[in-house]
Design a protein around this motif. Sequence first.
Motif, PDB file in Angstrom:
ATOM      1  N   VAL A  85       6.002  14.125   2.202  1.00  0.00           N
ATOM      2  CA  VAL A  85       7.105  14.657   3.004  1.00  0.00           C
ATOM      3  C   VAL A  85       8.436  14.400   2.298  1.00  0.00           C
ATOM      4  N   GLY A  86       8.585  13.220   1.717  1.00  0.00           N
ATOM      5  CA  GLY A  86       9.809  12.897   0.994  1.00  0.00           C
ATOM      6  C   GLY A  86      10.063  13.840  -0.158  1.00  0.00           C
ATOM      7  N   CYS A  87       9.013  14.217  -0.858  1.00  0.00           N
ATOM      8  CA  CYS A  87       9.139  15.145  -1.981  1.00  0.00           C
ATOM      9  C   CYS A  87       9.634  16.504  -1.517  1.00  0.00           C
ATOM     10  N   LEU A  88       9.042  17.043  -0.476  1.00  0.00           N
ATOM     11  CA  LEU A  88       9.396  18.387  -0.024  1.00  0.00           C
ATOM     12  C   LEU A  88      10.771  18.420   0.634  1.00  0.00           C
ATOM     13  N   VAL A  89      11.063  17.426   1.463  1.00  0.00           N
ATOM     14  CA  VAL A  89      12.388  17.367   2.081  1.00  0.00           C
ATOM     15  C   VAL A  89      13.444  17.062   1.023  1.00  0.00           C
ATOM     16  N   GLY A  90      13.107  16.174   0.086  1.00  0.00           N
ATOM     17  CA  GLY A  90      14.048  15.863  -0.980  1.00  0.00           C
ATOM     18  C   GLY A  90      14.378  17.067  -1.830  1.00  0.00           C
ATOM     19  N   TYR A 145       8.989   9.642  -5.067  1.00  0.00           N
ATOM     20  CA  TYR A 145       8.930   8.237  -5.497  1.00  0.00           C
ATOM     21  C   TYR A 145       9.294   7.279  -4.364  1.00  0.00           C
ATOM     22  N   LEU A 146      10.388   7.561  -3.671  1.00  0.00           N
ATOM     23  CA  LEU A 146      10.909   6.629  -2.669  1.00  0.00           C
ATOM     24  C   LEU A 146      10.268   6.794  -1.298  1.00  0.00           C
ATOM     25  N   GLY A 147       9.804   8.000  -0.987  1.00  0.00           N
ATOM     26  CA  GLY A 147       9.236   8.262   0.330  1.00  0.00           C
ATOM     27  C   GLY A 147      10.286   8.753   1.314  1.00  0.00           C
ATOM     28  N   PHE A 148       9.809   9.415   2.355  1.00  0.00           N
ATOM     29  CA  PHE A 148      10.686  10.059   3.330  1.00  0.00           C
ATOM     30  C   PHE A 148      11.652   9.086   3.984  1.00  0.00           C
ATOM     31  N   GLU A 149      11.187   7.892   4.308  1.00  0.00           N
ATOM     32  CA  GLU A 149      12.028   6.955   5.048  1.00  0.00           C
ATOM     33  C   GLU A 149      13.227   6.472   4.241  1.00  0.00           C
ATOM     34  N   ASN A 150      13.208   6.671   2.944  1.00  0.00           N
ATOM     35  CA  ASN A 150      14.311   6.235   2.098  1.00  0.00           C
ATOM     36  C   ASN A 150      15.269   7.366   1.734  1.00  0.00           C
ATOM     37  N   LEU A 151      15.078   8.529   2.336  1.00  0.00           N
ATOM     38  CA  LEU A 151      16.041   9.607   2.208  1.00  0.00           C
ATOM     39  C   LEU A 151      17.160   9.401   3.221  1.00  0.00           C
ATOM     40  N   PRO A 152      18.369   9.909   2.956  1.00  0.00           N
ATOM     41  CA  PRO A 152      19.483   9.736   3.902  1.00  0.00           C
ATOM     42  C   PRO A 152      19.241  10.528   5.183  1.00  0.00           C
ATOM     43  N   GLN A 153      18.817   9.847   6.226  1.00  0.00           N
ATOM     44  CA  GLN A 153      18.380  10.507   7.453  1.00  0.00           C
ATOM     45  C   GLN A 153      19.497  11.329   8.103  1.00  0.00           C
ATOM     46  N   ASN A 154      20.733  10.924   7.944  1.00  0.00           N
ATOM     47  CA  ASN A 154      21.832  11.654   8.571  1.00  0.00           C
ATOM     48  C   ASN A 154      22.086  13.012   7.925  1.00  0.00           C
ATOM     49  N   SER A 209      17.691   5.108  -5.779  1.00  0.00           N
ATOM     50  CA  SER A 209      18.639   5.680  -4.826  1.00  0.00           C
ATOM     51  C   SER A 209      18.552   7.200  -4.850  1.00  0.00           C
ATOM     52  N   PHE A 210      18.122   7.785  -3.744  1.00  0.00           N
ATOM     53  CA  PHE A 210      18.063   9.244  -3.658  1.00  0.00           C
ATOM     54  C   PHE A 210      19.451   9.847  -3.801  1.00  0.00           C
ATOM     55  N   MET A 244       0.848  -1.201   0.000  1.00  0.00           N
ATOM     56  CA  MET A 244       0.000   0.000   0.000  1.00  0.00           C
ATOM     57  C   MET A 244       0.883   1.251   0.000  1.00  0.00           C
ATOM     58  N   ILE A 245       0.547   2.217  -0.813  1.00  0.00           N
ATOM     59  CA  ILE A 245       1.329   3.435  -0.930  1.00  0.00           C
ATOM     60  C   ILE A 245       1.037   4.369   0.242  1.00  0.00           C
ATOM     61  N   ASN A 246       2.094   4.870   0.869  1.00  0.00           N
ATOM     62  CA  ASN A 246       1.989   5.804   1.988  1.00  0.00           C
ATOM     63  C   ASN A 246       2.144   7.221   1.434  1.00  0.00           C
ATOM     64  N   LEU A 247       1.025   7.880   1.152  1.00  0.00           N
ATOM     65  CA  LEU A 247       1.081   9.202   0.551  1.00  0.00           C
ATOM     66  C   LEU A 247       1.732  10.223   1.474  1.00  0.00           C
ATOM     67  N   ARG A 248       1.522  10.110   2.758  1.00  0.00           N
ATOM     68  CA  ARG A 248       2.159  11.062   3.675  1.00  0.00           C
ATOM     69  C   ARG A 248       3.681  10.981   3.551  1.00  0.00           C
ATOM     70  N   SER A 249       4.206   9.785   3.537  1.00  0.00           N
ATOM     71  CA  SER A 249       5.653   9.599   3.400  1.00  0.00           C
ATOM     72  C   SER A 249       6.154  10.174   2.080  1.00  0.00           C
ATOM     73  N   LYS A 250       5.391   9.970   1.025  1.00  0.00           N
ATOM     74  CA  LYS A 250       5.803  10.456  -0.282  1.00  0.00           C
ATOM     75  C   LYS A 250       5.722  11.992  -0.367  1.00  0.00           C
TER      76      LYS A 250
END
Length: 286
Positions: free
Chosen positions: A9-14, A274-283, A245-246, A1-7
């Motif tokens: 947030v991932g888009c804006l932070v990315g 595409y990848l979602g927030f959790e797949n961005l480099p958290q560090n 890979s981000f 299931m696609i997590n739109l919230r993660s995507k």
Amino acid sequence: MINLRSKFVGCLVGSALGDAIGELAFSHITVPTLRARIAQLATLTYTDDTAMTLGLAESLIQLGVVDEQALGDIFRKNYRHEPNRGYAIGPPTIFSRVEQESISYVTAAQELFDGEGSYGNGAAMRIAPLGLLFYDSPDLNDWARRSAMVTHAHPIGIDGAVVLASAISQVVTLDPRQQFPLGNFAQRLMTVAHTPEMQEALGLVHNMLDTGVESWSVGMRVGQGVAAHKSVPFAIYAFLRHPQSFVECLFCAVLNAGDRDTVGAMAGALSGAYLGFENLPQNWFS
């Protein structure tokens, strides 16, 4: 299931990460030196790309739609508050004319560059919030055009915003665990692009992806400079070259293109969506 919230947030932070790291890439032009510089910094600093993205988001949150004059007012307010974010000449000129002559932002934008308007990538670089909010709306392209007209009245500049908004709207609905539908994705972008310059560049990107041309060569042929039909297609190329890979997507974008911070912001928005927030480099931002 696609997590739109993660995507979302991932888009804006990315996008913000791409902007800030792209700015560093102007002086750190290899992967090792860029990685080292990122690791050294306690804070990454964004440019006008993210400042205007935040302005568009602020306007959309307030109104739910694009109101050109209200959007321009927010852009102008944010510019006056932080004028040293690296703005190009166009927006400050528009803001000054609106203040002094009591004309609309759209009119001022239309009269830039001897009445041709700007064909730069400034309308595309900030489009992520709109691509997310209207990702499933049939009016997405129209809203993107209206948001662009506040500062970029040239058809190519408008096309850049429309194409990137369409790209974001597509990838935010895709599952990165499944095969990427490159053919359908590329065809939809070609359909929404109205200018022959943008269509030609998008077609070139698709062809070079198929033939495996080296990224530096693609950057030389497509992605040098601030023109929307140069930089938007190369940002899309960087994402499609490294969809899983981000970090690889971003480094491809900022180390091979001319307008590094803006191409980074656009490629980062696509990859994060595409990848979602959790797949961005958290560090990089924790």
